[in-house]
Write a protein that holds these residues in place. Structure first.
Motif, PDB file in Angstrom:
ATOM      1  N   GLY A  31       2.623  -5.364   6.822  1.00 29.99           N
ATOM      2  CA  GLY A  31       3.750  -6.241   6.547  1.00 29.99           C
ATOM      3  C   GLY A  31       3.797  -6.806   5.145  1.00 29.99           C
ATOM      4  O   GLY A  31       4.563  -7.731   4.881  1.00 29.99           O
ATOM      5  N   ALA A  32       3.015  -6.248   4.227  1.00 28.09           N
ATOM      6  CA  ALA A  32       3.037  -6.727   2.845  1.00 28.09           C
ATOM      7  C   ALA A  32       4.227  -6.136   2.094  1.00 28.09           C
ATOM      8  O   ALA A  32       4.812  -5.132   2.509  1.00 28.09           O
ATOM      9  CB  ALA A  32       1.736  -6.376   2.137  1.00 28.09           C
ATOM     10  N   LYS A  33       4.579  -6.785   0.991  1.00 31.68           N
ATOM     11  CA  LYS A  33       5.680  -6.319   0.139  1.00 31.68           C
ATOM     12  C   LYS A  33       5.201  -6.245  -1.297  1.00 31.68           C
ATOM     13  O   LYS A  33       4.597  -7.185  -1.810  1.00 31.68           O
ATOM     14  CB  LYS A  33       6.881  -7.261   0.258  1.00 31.68           C
ATOM     15  CG  LYS A  33       8.019  -6.902  -0.697  1.00 31.68           C
ATOM     16  CD  LYS A  33       9.327  -7.551  -0.286  1.00 31.68           C
ATOM     17  CE  LYS A  33       9.263  -9.054  -0.229  1.00 31.68           C
ATOM     18  NZ  LYS A  33      10.575  -9.658   0.094  1.00 31.68           N
ATOM     19  N   ILE A  34       5.493  -5.106  -1.944  1.00 31.41           N
ATOM     20  CA  ILE A  34       5.133  -4.904  -3.352  1.00 31.41           C
ATOM     21  C   ILE A  34       6.431  -4.841  -4.151  1.00 31.41           C
ATOM     22  O   ILE A  34       7.266  -3.964  -3.931  1.00 31.41           O
ATOM     23  CB  ILE A  34       4.320  -3.612  -3.561  1.00 31.41           C
ATOM     24  CG1 ILE A  34       3.176  -3.523  -2.543  1.00 31.41           C
ATOM     25  CG2 ILE A  34       3.815  -3.550  -4.988  1.00 31.41           C
ATOM     26  CD1 ILE A  34       2.169  -4.633  -2.652  1.00 31.41           C
ATOM     27  N   GLY A  35       6.604  -5.761  -5.065  1.00 34.68           N
ATOM     28  CA  GLY A  35       7.830  -5.810  -5.859  1.00 34.68           C
ATOM     29  C   GLY A  35       7.969  -4.631  -6.791  1.00 34.68           C
ATOM     30  O   GLY A  35       6.978  -4.024  -7.230  1.00 34.68           O
ATOM     31  N   ALA A  36       9.192  -4.306  -7.133  1.00 31.95           N
ATOM     32  CA  ALA A  36       9.482  -3.164  -7.999  1.00 31.95           C
ATOM     33  C   ALA A  36       8.773  -3.297  -9.338  1.00 31.95           C
ATOM     34  O   ALA A  36       8.681  -4.383  -9.909  1.00 31.95           O
ATOM     35  CB  ALA A  36      10.989  -3.039  -8.212  1.00 31.95           C
ATOM     36  N   GLY A  37       8.263  -2.159  -9.828  1.00 35.17           N
ATOM     37  CA  GLY A  37       7.640  -2.121 -11.138  1.00 35.17           C
ATOM     38  C   GLY A  37       6.243  -2.697 -11.201  1.00 35.17           C
ATOM     39  O   GLY A  37       5.697  -2.880 -12.297  1.00 35.17           O
ATOM     40  N   SER A  38       5.639  -2.961 -10.079  1.00 37.27           N
ATOM     41  CA  SER A  38       4.307  -3.572 -10.066  1.00 37.27           C
ATOM     42  C   SER A  38       3.210  -2.530 -10.264  1.00 37.27           C
ATOM     43  O   SER A  38       3.381  -1.351  -9.947  1.00 37.27           O
ATOM     44  CB  SER A  38       4.072  -4.308  -8.745  1.00 37.27           C
ATOM     45  OG  SER A  38       5.025  -5.328  -8.553  1.00 37.27           O
ATOM     46  N   VAL A  39       2.064  -3.004 -10.748  1.00 33.58           N
ATOM     47  CA  VAL A  39       0.859  -2.184 -10.834  1.00 33.58           C
ATOM     48  C   VAL A  39      -0.217  -2.905 -10.026  1.00 33.58           C
ATOM     49  O   VAL A  39      -0.681  -3.980 -10.408  1.00 33.58           O
ATOM     50  CB  VAL A  39       0.396  -1.984 -12.290  1.00 33.58           C
ATOM     51  CG1 VAL A  39      -0.910  -1.191 -12.322  1.00 33.58           C
ATOM     52  CG2 VAL A  39       1.472  -1.274 -13.104  1.00 33.58           C
ATOM     53  N   VAL A  40      -0.579  -2.323  -8.893  1.00 31.46           N
ATOM     54  CA  VAL A  40      -1.489  -2.977  -7.949  1.00 31.46           C
ATOM     55  C   VAL A  40      -2.865  -2.323  -8.051  1.00 31.46           C
ATOM     56  O   VAL A  40      -3.002  -1.117  -7.822  1.00 31.46           O
ATOM     57  CB  VAL A  40      -0.954  -2.875  -6.508  1.00 31.46           C
ATOM     58  CG1 VAL A  40      -1.839  -3.669  -5.550  1.00 31.46           C
ATOM     59  CG2 VAL A  40       0.487  -3.371  -6.437  1.00 31.46           C
ATOM     60  N   LEU A  41      -3.866  -3.128  -8.366  1.00 33.05           N
ATOM     61  CA  LEU A  41      -5.220  -2.628  -8.558  1.00 33.05           C
ATOM     62  C   LEU A  41      -6.217  -3.267  -7.597  1.00 33.05           C
ATOM     63  O   LEU A  41      -7.392  -2.890  -7.590  1.00 33.05           O
ATOM     64  CB  LEU A  41      -5.680  -2.885 -10.003  1.00 33.05           C
ATOM     65  CG  LEU A  41      -4.784  -2.293 -11.099  1.00 33.05           C
ATOM     66  CD1 LEU A  41      -5.273  -2.738 -12.465  1.00 33.05           C
ATOM     67  CD2 LEU A  41      -4.763  -0.767 -11.016  1.00 33.05           C
ATOM     68  N   LYS A  42      -5.773  -4.252  -6.819  1.00 32.38           N
ATOM     69  CA  LYS A  42      -6.646  -4.949  -5.880  1.00 32.38           C
ATOM     70  C   LYS A  42      -5.978  -5.020  -4.513  1.00 32.38           C
ATOM     71  O   LYS A  42      -4.763  -4.832  -4.386  1.00 32.38           O
ATOM     72  CB  LYS A  42      -6.955  -6.363  -6.387  1.00 32.38           C
ATOM     73  CG  LYS A  42      -7.734  -6.403  -7.700  1.00 32.38           C
ATOM     74  CD  LYS A  42      -8.034  -7.848  -8.106  1.00 32.38           C
ATOM     75  CE  LYS A  42      -8.824  -7.887  -9.411  1.00 32.38           C
ATOM     76  NZ  LYS A  42      -9.125  -9.290  -9.836  1.00 32.38           N
TER      77      LYS A  42
END
Length: 318
Positions: free
Chosen positions: A260-271
């Motif tokens: 149920g998480a949300k990742i916003g547009a243009g993000s760089v997720v490393l954790k």
């Protein structure tokens, strides 16, 4: 190109009329490069049309009434087939074929996989429902089935993944390559993907070999689920159920994105991203902060809400 494909298909059909076993079509001197395992015999059987298959046919007939010029296309793609599996195998085989890879050959291969594993067919139908329910641009099931490359690429992956698990990796990688060339996205057949998946627009999506995607996930275009370098092994992200990943996002490394998480547009997720939280930015940060992140009350993959909480991330004002 049309003449080339037609000629190839005709020759294959002529050949197969004299050969009952698909394995006879494989050249024995290429046995180390192309698996010659026989495709299981596909027997015709009576079965009741399920709701999705009946809906596809009804919508196809309605579209023909509106646009008679499409009657031949809809008949070839939908109405001439006795089953959902046959229509899907035919449509994908036509999309992925070329002069040296005839659609008839791909059709036999795809039908063998689909008829042997009904779990794949169930997942395909779940994907079809997901697109229809979540994408306001999708006007009908048949529109998605025939025209949405994210849907078609995902179903091609499902077939390739089944072959990968059977250790028919050369064929699986061949399908991956053709999907990349035709649909402009790249899904490794070793990845594990659940059901109810929507790849919206899908151009530029890259999903690595050890990536895992849960059920009911929505992913937009130009999303990368990748590694962080040359290291092998388990190196790609693990995406939970009900996750929404915005356009242009990179999720890198063997990290977890909670349910149920949300990742916003243009993000760089490393954790890792905790369940039911929102992460945005480069590098991505949790909305509300790490100690007390704002919680998402509904699965964002269903609501497709890209801005709730994201606009609270900064004081940027237009």
């Amino acid at each position: 190109m049309t003449a080339c494909i037609h000629t190839s298909r005709t020759r294959v059909l002529e050949f197969e009329s004299n050969h009952n076993n698909y394995s006879n079509f494989c050249r024995s001197d290429y046995s180390d490069q192309l698996s010659c395992k026989p495709i299981s015999t596909i027997t015709s059987h009576n079965h009741q049309d399920d709701e999705i298959w009946q809906k596809l046919k009804d919508e196809a007939r309605f579209d023909i009434d509106q646009e008679p010029i499409l009657s031949s296309y809809y008949f070839t793609s939908i109405l001439s087939h006795s089953s959902f599996e046959s229509a899907l195998a035919n449509h994908i085989s036509m999309k992925l074929s070329n002069c040296s890879l005839p659609s008839a050959t791909l059709y036999d291969l795809f039908m063998g996989v689909l008829t042997e594993d009904q779990e794949i067919v169930k997942d395909v139908k779940d994907d079809l429902r997901a697109v229809k329910e979540r994408d306001p641009a999708c006007i009908s099931y048949v529109h998605c089935f025939l025209n949405f490359k994210g849907f078609l690429a995902c179903q091609s992956y499902r077939i390739a993944h089944s072959l990968w698990l059977q250790d028919r990796k050369i064929l699986a990688l061949l399908i991956q390559n053709r999907v990349s060339e035709v649909f402009a996205l790249d899904i490794h057949p070793g990845a594990k993907i659940g059901s109810g998946i929507m790849l919206d627009h899908a151009t530029g999506v890259v999903i690595g070999e050890t990536a895992v995607i849960g059920n009911n996930v929505s992913i937009l275009h130009n999303v990368t689920l990748g590694g962080t370098g040359k290291s092998g092994g388990d190196r790609h992200p693990k995406i939970g159920d009900g996750v929404l990943i915005g356009a242009g996002t990179c999720v890198l490394g063997n990290i977890g994105i909670g349910d149920g998480a949300k990742i916003g547009a243009g993000s760089v997720v490393l954790k890792d991203v905790p369940a039911r939280t929102t992460a945005v930015g480069n590098p991505a940060k949790l909305v509300g902060g790490k100690q007390n992140p704002v919680k998402v009350d509904k699965f964002p993959s269903f609501t497709m809400d890209h801005v709730q909480h994201v606009n609270e991330w900064s004081d940027y004002v237009i």
